[in-house]
Design a protein around this motif. Structure first.
Motif, PDB file in Angstrom:
ATOM      1  N   CYS A  31       0.843  -1.200   0.000  1.00 26.19           N
ATOM      2  CA  CYS A  31       0.000   0.000   0.000  1.00 26.19           C
ATOM      3  C   CYS A  31       0.880   1.252   0.000  1.00 26.19           C
ATOM      4  O   CYS A  31       1.877   1.314   0.713  1.00 26.19           O
ATOM      5  CB  CYS A  31      -0.906  -0.009   1.237  1.00 26.19           C
ATOM      6  SG  CYS A  31      -1.873   1.503   1.421  1.00 26.19           S
TER       7      CYS A  31
ATOM      8  N   TYR B 189       0.166   4.343   1.064  1.00 24.75           N
ATOM      9  CA  TYR B 189      -0.342   5.486   1.821  1.00 24.75           C
ATOM     10  C   TYR B 189       0.325   5.748   3.159  1.00 24.75           C
ATOM     11  O   TYR B 189       0.435   6.889   3.576  1.00 24.75           O
ATOM     12  CB  TYR B 189      -1.850   5.370   2.019  1.00 24.75           C
ATOM     13  CG  TYR B 189      -2.652   5.589   0.759  1.00 24.75           C
ATOM     14  CD1 TYR B 189      -2.421   6.707  -0.029  1.00 24.75           C
ATOM     15  CD2 TYR B 189      -3.627   4.691   0.362  1.00 24.75           C
ATOM     16  CE1 TYR B 189      -3.153   6.913  -1.189  1.00 24.75           C
ATOM     17  CE2 TYR B 189      -4.361   4.896  -0.787  1.00 24.75           C
ATOM     18  CZ  TYR B 189      -4.122   6.006  -1.566  1.00 24.75           C
ATOM     19  OH  TYR B 189      -4.842   6.219  -2.705  1.00 24.75           O
ATOM     20  N   CYS B 190       0.697   4.727   3.911  1.00 26.30           N
ATOM     21  CA  CYS B 190       1.281   5.066   5.219  1.00 26.30           C
ATOM     22  C   CYS B 190       2.346   4.075   5.644  1.00 26.30           C
ATOM     23  O   CYS B 190       2.556   3.033   5.018  1.00 26.30           O
ATOM     24  CB  CYS B 190       0.197   5.234   6.287  1.00 26.30           C
ATOM     25  SG  CYS B 190      -0.206   3.747   7.215  1.00 26.30           S
TER      26      CYS B 190
ATOM     27  N   VAL C  44       2.610   1.986   7.948  1.00 25.03           N
ATOM     28  CA  VAL C  44       2.325   0.620   8.404  1.00 25.03           C
ATOM     29  C   VAL C  44       2.859  -0.354   7.360  1.00 25.03           C
ATOM     30  O   VAL C  44       3.395  -1.407   7.679  1.00 25.03           O
ATOM     31  CB  VAL C  44       0.811   0.404   8.632  1.00 25.03           C
ATOM     32  CG1 VAL C  44       0.531  -1.029   9.065  1.00 25.03           C
ATOM     33  CG2 VAL C  44       0.300   1.358   9.704  1.00 25.03           C
ATOM     34  N   GLY C  45       2.726   0.024   6.090  1.00 25.52           N
ATOM     35  CA  GLY C  45       3.323  -0.777   5.020  1.00 25.52           C
ATOM     36  C   GLY C  45       2.575  -2.066   4.745  1.00 25.52           C
ATOM     37  O   GLY C  45       3.186  -3.135   4.617  1.00 25.52           O
ATOM     38  N   CYS C  46       1.252  -1.964   4.619  1.00 23.24           N
ATOM     39  CA  CYS C  46       0.440  -3.179   4.454  1.00 23.24           C
ATOM     40  C   CYS C  46       0.670  -3.830   3.088  1.00 23.24           C
ATOM     41  O   CYS C  46       0.744  -3.143   2.064  1.00 23.24           O
ATOM     42  CB  CYS C  46      -1.045  -2.823   4.568  1.00 23.24           C
ATOM     43  SG  CYS C  46      -1.473  -2.210   6.195  1.00 23.24           S
TER      44      CYS C  46
ATOM     45  N   LEU D 140      -6.710  -4.332   5.624  1.00 23.68           N
ATOM     46  CA  LEU D 140      -6.464  -3.032   4.991  1.00 23.68           C
ATOM     47  C   LEU D 140      -7.390  -2.014   5.640  1.00 23.68           C
ATOM     48  O   LEU D 140      -8.485  -2.377   6.089  1.00 23.68           O
ATOM     49  CB  LEU D 140      -6.765  -3.065   3.491  1.00 23.68           C
ATOM     50  CG  LEU D 140      -5.832  -3.858   2.567  1.00 23.68           C
ATOM     51  CD1 LEU D 140      -6.332  -3.752   1.133  1.00 23.68           C
ATOM     52  CD2 LEU D 140      -4.396  -3.361   2.651  1.00 23.68           C
ATOM     53  N   CYS D 141      -6.986  -0.768   5.690  1.00 24.66           N
ATOM     54  CA  CYS D 141      -7.883   0.273   6.206  1.00 24.66           C
ATOM     55  C   CYS D 141      -8.704   0.831   5.050  1.00 24.66           C
ATOM     56  O   CYS D 141      -8.598   0.370   3.915  1.00 24.66           O
ATOM     57  CB  CYS D 141      -7.090   1.375   6.906  1.00 24.66           C
ATOM     58  SG  CYS D 141      -6.270   2.499   5.769  1.00 24.66           S
TER      59      CYS D 141
ATOM     60  N   LYS E 151      -8.454   3.543   3.362  1.00 28.75           N
ATOM     61  CA  LYS E 151      -7.679   4.073   2.224  1.00 28.75           C
ATOM     62  C   LYS E 151      -7.146   2.914   1.375  1.00 28.75           C
ATOM     63  O   LYS E 151      -7.170   2.969   0.155  1.00 28.75           O
ATOM     64  CB  LYS E 151      -6.529   4.950   2.718  1.00 28.75           C
ATOM     65  CG  LYS E 151      -6.989   6.279   3.297  1.00 28.75           C
ATOM     66  CD  LYS E 151      -5.865   7.280   3.408  1.00 28.75           C
ATOM     67  CE  LYS E 151      -4.881   6.961   4.501  1.00 28.75           C
ATOM     68  NZ  LYS E 151      -5.362   7.224   5.850  1.00 28.75           N
ATOM     69  N   GLY E 152      -6.650   1.886   2.053  1.00 28.06           N
ATOM     70  CA  GLY E 152      -6.154   0.726   1.316  1.00 28.06           C
ATOM     71  C   GLY E 152      -7.271   0.042   0.546  1.00 28.06           C
ATOM     72  O   GLY E 152      -7.095  -0.404  -0.590  1.00 28.06           O
TER      73      GLY E 152
ATOM     74  N   HIS F  39      -2.802   5.270  11.483  1.00 28.90           N
ATOM     75  CA  HIS F  39      -2.191   3.953  11.229  1.00 28.90           C
ATOM     76  C   HIS F  39      -3.242   2.883  11.558  1.00 28.90           C
ATOM     77  O   HIS F  39      -3.066   2.073  12.476  1.00 28.90           O
ATOM     78  CB  HIS F  39      -0.947   3.765  12.108  1.00 28.90           C
ATOM     79  CG  HIS F  39       0.144   4.770  11.849  1.00 28.90           C
ATOM     80  ND1 HIS F  39       0.231   5.972  12.506  1.00 28.90           N
ATOM     81  CD2 HIS F  39       1.182   4.741  10.988  1.00 28.90           C
ATOM     82  CE1 HIS F  39       1.281   6.644  12.050  1.00 28.90           C
ATOM     83  NE2 HIS F  39       1.881   5.914  11.143  1.00 28.90           N
ATOM     84  N   PRO F  40      -4.356   2.897  10.824  1.00 33.48           N
ATOM     85  CA  PRO F  40      -5.526   2.107  11.257  1.00 33.48           C
ATOM     86  C   PRO F  40      -5.255   0.609  11.385  1.00 33.48           C
ATOM     87  O   PRO F  40      -5.774  -0.031  12.303  1.00 33.48           O
ATOM     88  CB  PRO F  40      -6.565   2.385  10.178  1.00 33.48           C
ATOM     89  CG  PRO F  40      -6.129   3.638   9.514  1.00 33.48           C
ATOM     90  CD  PRO F  40      -4.644   3.649   9.599  1.00 33.48           C
ATOM     91  N   VAL F  41      -4.491   0.046  10.474  1.00 33.78           N
ATOM     92  CA  VAL F  41      -4.285  -1.403  10.551  1.00 33.78           C
ATOM     93  C   VAL F  41      -3.421  -1.755  11.763  1.00 33.78           C
ATOM     94  O   VAL F  41      -3.627  -2.773  12.431  1.00 33.78           O
ATOM     95  CB  VAL F  41      -3.677  -1.928   9.234  1.00 33.78           C
ATOM     96  CG1 VAL F  41      -3.190  -3.362   9.382  1.00 33.78           C
ATOM     97  CG2 VAL F  41      -4.723  -1.835   8.122  1.00 33.78           C
TER      98      VAL F  41
HETATM   99  S1  SF4 Z   1      -2.887   1.225   7.397  1.00 33.69           S
HETATM  100 FE1  SF4 Z   1      -4.112   1.746   5.595  1.00 33.69          FE
HETATM  101  S2  SF4 Z   1      -3.022   3.411   4.596  1.00 33.69           S
HETATM  102 FE2  SF4 Z   1      -1.603   2.436   6.001  1.00 33.69          FE
HETATM  103  S3  SF4 Z   1      -0.505   0.950   4.744  1.00 33.69           S
HETATM  104 FE3  SF4 Z   1      -2.229  -0.123   5.699  1.00 33.69          FE
HETATM  105  S4  SF4 Z   1      -3.914  -0.022   4.238  1.00 33.69           S
HETATM  106 FE4  SF4 Z   1      -2.369   1.493   3.610  1.00 33.69          FE
END
Ligand code: SF4
Length: 869
Positions: free
Chosen positions: A9, A11-12, A14-16, A39-40, A42-43, A168-170
């Protein structure tokens, strides 16, 4: 496309891991250690975000479309002329945590190694450079000690200056899972605001902004006074103890003194200190609230001090843990993409310069650190920097005192912007625009907050003439005469050289050594799975660092940092805090066009405590002016009991692309931490005053209205867009005349205003609701009529739905508004989340809204809240 593509991902930090199926649809990658399939929001919206309107497809020079050779020759020639006339320091580069490690490596090598200018910095400076400086001092290297596994093992989680539930939702999902698995795990959240994260805490410390250093110095003093020092660890593995003990005078850090300085009650302060003493497995997560401060490096250092004094590092569940904001902020740090770093975790010490110059085979190596982000703007103003290449970021919006930054960027002799969009505020100032490959088109690696290196893989071709950033950089480098050093043909070529540099004459003094990967074949690079450094052979090594108590300093000991808070003299006014929304990314250049991501916060808002609104006479204001010596902006005030009185919070996302208001960094002073150069975004003062609107309106269409007034904001809808409009100067009659000057219009008088329908060939081309507050209208029902033949009964039906009210979207995945959720809770007397989820499905997909759902249940059921208190 035949098989699933495993990527990351964008976006952030966390690096999902993301798995893109054979239809090109992204989903969570259950095999990725960062997210285990989650995934959050955004993901989850990555698929929708791919359809960026008005993508930059071809290079442009001075507004004219050119081919790549034309653009490259222009840049190389201008760089050459400027270097010859003014020296290498006339050239600067400003990158981004969005760049892949390979892009970063080439940019750093070109700037520092061959142009000979260390004026290369990145928007990571704005995000975590204070943590970098603190790591370098304490550990001898910018190395994050913890891993995500520590979340599962911690007994006490302290979250400082981070609204993890939103940013950092995930990771927050993982925290929730850890607490569910171990109900004894305690959470302390330290944040001036009662955020979605703070509301889930066992103990929330709403400290006075800027008092973090006092709080953690007080904790260090308390550790000493309580005789809970890990003397054995400190004697063997830590330097600077005597100095720290001397600095932390018992009288200055008495609980009463610390409580007063932090605005906490003594009881809450002592409860935190006792929790810390009682739980050896303490994990302290920290982010922008710590870093974006006048004393950011010292704040982070004070947290690290407490962990070192108690030996809580390198052990399961015990470490200070700096969270990175961006997906590859860490990769940029690894290659040396900050102006004060040279390369591969080496600074500008003579021995390192010698090493890197020999490795790169150059005699042009920059000899000293360059200008950091804020200094770059000042250097442009002084005329020292003549040319700036901006890659994948929007400094015209994101830098402090952004109006000044904007003027400086516009004054550059040569401003080059590499981006996927020509519409960002910065791109609009550029003389040269270069079309960049976007997510899904790029190939390379990123490193997340926990040192996990993952692949970003392409799964579709880049459109038009868009090319990877590393490719564009190499073309310019070759055109400048550095063919051999930039003869890279692929991301894999670059990765191998980057990996080799990390091990070059390393001798074990730098933990960051991934040289075992320098021999990967192209096929092995293609197949590379996520792995954290330090490596074990070619595979990922132990998840956490410093387990043996040995640090990257010359004597192997960690360094305590002694520091006293400075007594800041603050002007009067509201204390301005800036930050992020749950569903948006940076300046919205990659998320603002996605309707469901915009639906949770549809216009620039300022959150204030209801008492503050009342005290300032702003309770009924539709828009307010926030202003200080730096500038002014218009935002919509929102009452938020989670704010401390006297403070105002404004998200940092809004740009001129989406609104005439809300560019909050115009009001942020260009000052910051003296040690790291990180701006103090969270320590500014503003005044708030009401503004008197002459008229307001909503315009629903696929095109912008004929005239944009002093204040507007726009947002995408499932179909078309909605512009909220308001003006302070012109009358409603003038507005109506201007907005409906052309075309054919039907006019419906409404009780509080009017509906004007623009018809083109009998079909609805636009709808103007004039005289009604745009914040209280739900434009979606009316937008479904765009492009359809006028049917009065249908129009009136949709109109009544639109006027029934607008409630912000809480669950983006299942399109559930706050109003719908509140109603379901009240009607069904819901007291527990699972029942609500069973009923509405909300929070069952990405889970990003779960903290808010819990909040709504608590708010709707005061009895529950009372029990919790
Ligand atoms: S927490 Fe959300 S934005 Fe951040 S890497 Fe995971 S999916 Fe992407």
């Amino acid at each position: 496309m035949t098989a699933c593509i495993h990527t990351t991902c964008p976006y952030c930090g966390v690096g999902c891991g993301v798995k893109v199926d054979s239809q090109g649809v992204p989903g969570g990658d259950a095999g990725h250690p960062a997210n285990l399939g989650a995934l959050c929001v955004k993901g989850m919206a990555l698929g929708e975000s791919q359809s960026l309107p008005n993508r930059l497809l071809y290079p442009r020079v001075n507004g004219e479309q050119v081919d790549w050779p034309g653009a490259v020759d222009h840049i190389a020639r201008r760089f050459g002329e400027l270097v010859e006339r003014h020296g290498p320091g006339a050239i600067a580069f400003y990158g981004s945590g969005q760049m892949l490690t390979e892009d970063y490596y080439v940019a750093n090598k070109l700037m520092k190694g061959f142009i000979g200018s260390a004026n290369i910095d990145t928007n990571s400076r704005l995000c975590m450079s204070s943590a970098v400086a603190a790591h370098q001092h304490a550990f001898g290297e910018d190395a994050v000690p913890a891993s995500y596994e520590d979340i599962d093992q911690a007994e006490l989680v302290v979250i400082v200056g981070a609204n993890t539930a939103w940013t950092h939702p995930v990771l927050f999902r993982r925290l929730e899972a850890a607490k569910a698995a171990n109900p004894h795990q305690q959470w302390v959240v330290i944040d001036p605001r009662a955020t979605a994260t703070a509301q889930q805490a066992d103990l929330h410390l709403a400290i006075t902004p800027g008092s973090d250093l006092v709080l953690f110095n007080g904790l260090a003093r308390h550790i000493l006074d309580s005789n809970r020092l890990d003397r054995h660890f400190v004697e063997r593995h830590v330097a600077g103890f005597d100095e720290l003990q001397r600095q932390l005078s018992a009288s200055e850090y008495r609980p009463e003194t610390v409580a007063e300085a932090t605005g906490l009650s003594i009881a809450r302060l002592e409860r935190f200190y006792q929790l810390f003493l009682d739980h050896p497995k303490t994990l302290t997560l920290f982010c922008m609230g710590i870093n974006q401060s006048l004393q950011g490096t010292l704040n982070a250092g004070a947290i690290i001090n407490c962990h070192l004094l108690t030996g809580r590092i390198g052990k399961p569940g015990a470490a200070p843990f700096s969270l990175t904001g961006q997906p590859n902020a860490m990769g940029g740090r690894e290659v040396g993409g900050l102006a004060n770093q040279l390369a591969a975790h080496m600074d500008f010490a003579p021995a390192n310069r010698d090493k890197v110059a020999r490795f790169w085979n150059t005699d042009r190596l920059a000899q000293a650190p360059g200008h950091k982000a804020m200094d770059m703007i000042a250097a442009i103003e002084r005329g020292e920097i003549k040319a700036l290449w901006v890659m994948g970021t929007n400094p015209a919006v994101s830098l402090p005192d952004s109006d000044r930054a904007r003027r400086a960027l516009a004054s550059c002799e040569l401003l080059i912007v590499s981006d996927i969009s020509p519409n960002t505020d910065t791109a609009k100032l550029a003389q040269v625009l270069l079309p960049a490959a976007g997510w899904g088109e790029k190939d390379g690696t990123v490193t997340n907050s926990a040192r996990i290196i993952s692949r970003q893989r392409p799964f579709k071709p880049a459109p038009g003439a868009a090319r990877p950033d590393w490719w564009a950089l190499c073309q310019v480098a070759r055109a400048m005469g550095f063919e051999q050093a930039f003869a890279f043909e692929s991301a894999a070529d670059i990765f191998r050289e980057h990996a080799a540099l990390t091990g070059f004459e390393n001798g074990g003094e730098r933990l960051f050594d991934i040289s075992a990967l320098s021999t990967l074949s192209n096929a092995e690079f293609d197949a590379m799975t996520p792995r954290s450094w330090p490596l074990s052979g070619k595979e990922g090594g132990p998840a956490r660092l410093f387990a043996d108590g040995r640090f990257s300093t010359p004597d192997g000991k960690a360094r305590l940092r002694s520091a006293q808070p400075s007594a800041a003299v603050e002007p009067a006014g509201l204390l301005l805090n800036t930050g992020r929304l749950r569903d948006q990314w940076h300046t919205m250049s990659r998320t603002g066009h996605v309707a469901r991501l915009m639906a949770a916060a549809t216009e620039p808002q300022a959150q204030l405590h209801p008492d503050t609104l009342a005290a300032l006479g702003l309770e009924r204001a539709e828009l307010i002016k926030l202003h200080n010596e730096q500038g002014r902006t218009l935002v919509r005030p929102v009452a938020d009991p989670g704010m401390a009185p006297g403070q105002v919070f404004v998200p940092m996302h809004w740009s001129e692309e989406f609104s005439a208001g809300g560019r909050i960094n115009d009001l942020v002073e260009a000052r910051g931490c003296a040690l790291s150069g990180q701006p103090a975004f969270k320590q500014n003062r503003v005044q708030a005053t009401p503004v008197e609107l002459q008229w307001q309106a909503s315009w629903i269409a696929t095109e912008a209205p004929a005239r944009l007034p002093a204040w507007w904001s726009r947002r995408p809808l499932a179909q078309g867009e909605c512009w909220s409009l308001a003006d302070l100067d012109t009358s409603a009659a003038e507005a109506r005349a201007a907005l409906t000057a052309e075309g054919s219009w039907l006019d419906w008088p409404l009780p509080q205003g009017r509906l004007l329908v623009n018809l083109e060939q009998g079909k609805i081309a636009g709808l103007l609701l004039l005289g009604l507050s745009p914040w209280h209208i739900n434009p979606e029902p009316l937008a479904t009529l765009l492009g359809t033949a006028l049917q009065p009964s249908l129009l009136l039906g949709q109109l009544s739905q639109a006027l029934a009210g607008n409630s912000r979207l809480v669950c983006s995945c299942w399109s559930l508004s706050e109003e719908q959720i509140r109603r379901a809770i009240a009607q069904n007397e819901i007291t527990e989340l699972p029942r609500l989820q069973q009923l509405l499905k909300c929070g069952t997909r990405c889970g990003s809204c779960v903290p808010e759902l819990k909040q709504l249940i608590a708010v709707c059921q005061p009895r529950l809240q009372e029990e919790k208190i």
